[in-house]
Scaffold this motif. Structure first.
Motif, PDB file in Angstrom:
ATOM      1  N   ALA A  28      42.115  29.510 101.731  1.00  0.00           N
ATOM      2  CA  ALA A  28      40.900  30.131 102.854  1.00  0.00           C
ATOM      3  C   ALA A  28      40.330  28.942 102.631  1.00  0.00           C
ATOM      4  O   ALA A  28      40.136  27.888 102.040  1.00  0.00           O
ATOM      5  N   LEU A  29      39.646  28.920 104.067  1.00  0.00           N
ATOM      6  CA  LEU A  29      38.240  28.614 104.274  1.00  0.00           C
ATOM      7  C   LEU A  29      37.028  29.078 104.934  1.00  0.00           C
ATOM      8  O   LEU A  29      38.029  30.317 106.141  1.00  0.00           O
ATOM      9  N   ALA A  30      36.151  28.868 105.450  1.00  0.00           N
ATOM     10  CA  ALA A  30      34.649  29.618 105.595  1.00  0.00           C
ATOM     11  C   ALA A  30      34.254  28.893 105.469  1.00  0.00           C
ATOM     12  O   ALA A  30      33.746  27.310 105.484  1.00  0.00           O
ATOM     13  N   LEU A  31      33.170  29.204 106.875  1.00  0.00           N
ATOM     14  CA  LEU A  31      32.374  28.233 108.160  1.00  0.00           C
ATOM     15  C   LEU A  31      30.577  28.960 107.593  1.00  0.00           C
ATOM     16  O   LEU A  31      31.046  30.039 107.845  1.00  0.00           O
ATOM     17  N   PRO A  32      30.071  28.173 106.760  1.00  0.00           N
ATOM     18  CA  PRO A  32      29.235  28.738 106.661  1.00  0.00           C
ATOM     19  C   PRO A  32      28.252  28.964 108.645  1.00  0.00           C
ATOM     20  O   PRO A  32      28.521  27.947 109.121  1.00  0.00           O
ATOM     21  N   ILE A  33      26.944  29.487 108.396  1.00  0.00           N
ATOM     22  CA  ILE A  33      26.407  30.577 109.629  1.00  0.00           C
ATOM     23  C   ILE A  33      24.533  29.964 109.208  1.00  0.00           C
ATOM     24  O   ILE A  33      23.686  30.853 109.526  1.00  0.00           O
ATOM     25  N   LYS A  34      24.487  29.029 109.764  1.00  0.00           N
ATOM     26  CA  LYS A  34      22.864  28.477 109.548  1.00  0.00           C
ATOM     27  C   LYS A  34      21.630  29.240 110.493  1.00  0.00           C
ATOM     28  O   LYS A  34      20.727  29.573 110.094  1.00  0.00           O
ATOM     29  N   GLY A  35      22.638  29.554 110.993  1.00  0.00           N
ATOM     30  CA  GLY A  35      21.392  30.569 112.490  1.00  0.00           C
ATOM     31  C   GLY A  35      21.213  31.851 112.114  1.00  0.00           C
ATOM     32  O   GLY A  35      20.787  32.347 112.466  1.00  0.00           O
ATOM     33  N   LEU A  36      22.216  32.188 111.069  1.00  0.00           N
ATOM     34  CA  LEU A  36      22.087  33.907 111.087  1.00  0.00           C
ATOM     35  C   LEU A  36      21.418  33.638 109.105  1.00  0.00           C
ATOM     36  O   LEU A  36      22.413  33.646 108.420  1.00  0.00           O
ATOM     37  N   ASN A  37      20.581  34.289 109.100  1.00  0.00           N
ATOM     38  CA  ASN A  37      19.412  33.910 107.419  1.00  0.00           C
ATOM     39  C   ASN A  37      19.147  35.829 107.649  1.00  0.00           C
ATOM     40  O   ASN A  37      18.672  35.757 108.206  1.00  0.00           O
ATOM     41  N   ILE A  38      19.142  35.397 106.046  1.00  0.00           N
ATOM     42  CA  ILE A  38      17.399  36.439 105.890  1.00  0.00           C
ATOM     43  C   ILE A  38      16.927  35.790 104.298  1.00  0.00           C
ATOM     44  O   ILE A  38      17.192  35.164 103.721  1.00  0.00           O
ATOM     45  N   ILE A  39      15.576  36.297 104.800  1.00  0.00           N
ATOM     46  CA  ILE A  39      14.508  35.732 103.699  1.00  0.00           C
ATOM     47  C   ILE A  39      14.075  36.828 102.908  1.00  0.00           C
ATOM     48  O   ILE A  39      13.897  37.899 103.498  1.00  0.00           O
ATOM     49  N   GLN A  89       7.758  44.315  94.252  1.00  0.00           N
ATOM     50  CA  GLN A  89       7.861  43.999  96.192  1.00  0.00           C
ATOM     51  C   GLN A  89       9.388  43.758  96.055  1.00  0.00           C
ATOM     52  O   GLN A  89       8.663  41.952  95.725  1.00  0.00           O
ATOM     53  N   VAL A  90      10.549  43.951  96.811  1.00  0.00           N
ATOM     54  CA  VAL A  90      11.548  42.782  97.099  1.00  0.00           C
ATOM     55  C   VAL A  90      11.450  43.030  98.922  1.00  0.00           C
ATOM     56  O   VAL A  90      11.897  44.103  99.305  1.00  0.00           O
ATOM     57  N   THR A  91      11.331  41.946  99.599  1.00  0.00           N
ATOM     58  CA  THR A  91      10.992  42.466 100.697  1.00  0.00           C
ATOM     59  C   THR A  91      12.450  41.646 101.980  1.00  0.00           C
ATOM     60  O   THR A  91      12.248  39.976 101.033  1.00  0.00           O
ATOM     61  N   TYR A  92      13.484  41.949 102.091  1.00  0.00           N
ATOM     62  CA  TYR A  92      14.503  40.992 102.912  1.00  0.00           C
ATOM     63  C   TYR A  92      13.565  41.216 104.202  1.00  0.00           C
ATOM     64  O   TYR A  92      13.841  42.812 105.129  1.00  0.00           O
ATOM     65  N   THR A  93      13.727  40.148 105.228  1.00  0.00           N
ATOM     66  CA  THR A  93      13.546  39.759 106.709  1.00  0.00           C
ATOM     67  C   THR A  93      14.383  38.987 107.199  1.00  0.00           C
ATOM     68  O   THR A  93      15.180  38.204 106.658  1.00  0.00           O
ATOM     69  N   GLY A  94      14.773  39.643 108.214  1.00  0.00           N
ATOM     70  CA  GLY A  94      15.719  38.531 109.436  1.00  0.00           C
ATOM     71  C   GLY A  94      17.043  39.689 109.648  1.00  0.00           C
ATOM     72  O   GLY A  94      17.204  41.102 108.856  1.00  0.00           O
TER      73      GLY A  94
END
Length: 307
Positions: A28-39, A89-94
């Protein structure tokens, strides 16, 4: 540790080719998408228990809904390794849309593992971090190849096989990829089961999985030659096979048709299917933008990546 605060950013991905067949040991081949992220941010909890804060849920971490079961595993595992009893506390942003084939579950699993590893100064080796991330993916999807976790942890296109693991491909194809979000929730676990049931009941269906593996291997070879047109034809053949499994929705098919008549070299669903995203391989950004405008009534969002 009271005032300590750690943040880790992790990015999304799209599968270019090999979804479903990769589960059976094919390429398989897959592509990272740098513009889509979560902090992912870790700090001391302001309450007596650990809490999770996301766009969709705010409350006790270990009482979060079942879709967060993979994250609960990560959280318990890292706290156990650190022998930690302090509430966090774990916070997910993006925002990476969930259940679209963009790797959202792998992104937060990897981000949580890395952030807690840093917060506790565990200094876990890369292999252990990926092992924990992949186990979380198994919990989330029932059967996970390891491709998603490898790609959200990579800066380059990933060539992947379960036996040999991930290998980065730094060379550019010299094309443009249009990624269109149908707005329909995919269901990887249900799609994987649907394909598996068909394969187990019909030998001809198993041959299709073999063919998908061959097409992924060919794509890797053609990538090195920058043969964009040939890869487009492979995308179209792969889409026919995936659709024959019953995992392409009417919206996926409609978007693909619009892309084809407006200059796409090849189109296919990406990810588990039953919703999610459609990718269109284009010669240039102009063509990608043209397709996006023509198909805009059929999707909720889109991204363009130079590959």
């Amino acid at each position: 540790m009271n005032n300590k605060k750690i943040s880790i950013t992790t990015h999304g991905k799209v599968i270019l080719i090999g979804e479903h067949s990769v589960v059976y040991g094919k390429d398989a081949l897959a592509l990272p998408i740098k513009g889509l992220n979560i902090i992912t941010t870790i700090e001391k909890s302001p309450t007596a228990e650990s809490i999770m804060i996301t766009n969709h849920y705010q409350g006790p971490y270990l009482q979060s809904p079942s879709e967060y079961d993979g994250l609960k595993y990560v959280f318990n595992t890292l706290n156990s390794l650190a022998k930690n009893s302090e509430p966090l506390q774990v916070t997910y942003t993006g925002e990476i849309p969930m259940e679209r084939g963009l790797g959202s579950s792998a992104v937060v699993a990897l981000g949580t593992t890395k952030a807690l590893n840093n917060y506790f100064n565990l200094m876990l080796p890369e292999e252990k971090i990926m092992e924990i991330t992949n186990h979380a993916e198994m919990i989330n999807h029932g059967k996970a190849s390891g491709l998603d976790a490898a790609t959200v942890n990579s800066d380059y296109v990933v060539f992947f096989n379960k036996k040999i693991g991930p290998h980065p491909i730094s060379k550019k194809l010299g094309a443009t990829l249009l990624i269109m979000d149908t707005g329909e929730l995919g269901n990887t676990k249900r799609a994987v089961k649907l394909v598996r049931d068909k394969i187990e009941s019909n030998p001809n269906e198993a041959k299709k999985i073999e063919r998908l593996g061959v097409l992924a291997t060919k794509t890797k070879d053609l990538w090195g030659k920058q043969d964009v047109s040939a890869i487009g034809q492979i995308f179209n053949e792969a889409e026919e096979i995936l659709a024959s499994f019953g995992i392409a929705t009417k919206r996926i098919e409609e978007i693909s048709k619009i892309a084809q008549v407006n200059g796409a070299l090849g189109t296919k669903l990406s990810g588990g299917g039953l919703g999610g995203i459609v990718i269109a391989l284009c010669n240039d950004k102009y063509t990608a933008e043209k397709i996006a405008q023509k198909a805009k009534d059929n999707f909720s969002n889109y991204w363009i990546e130079e590959i």
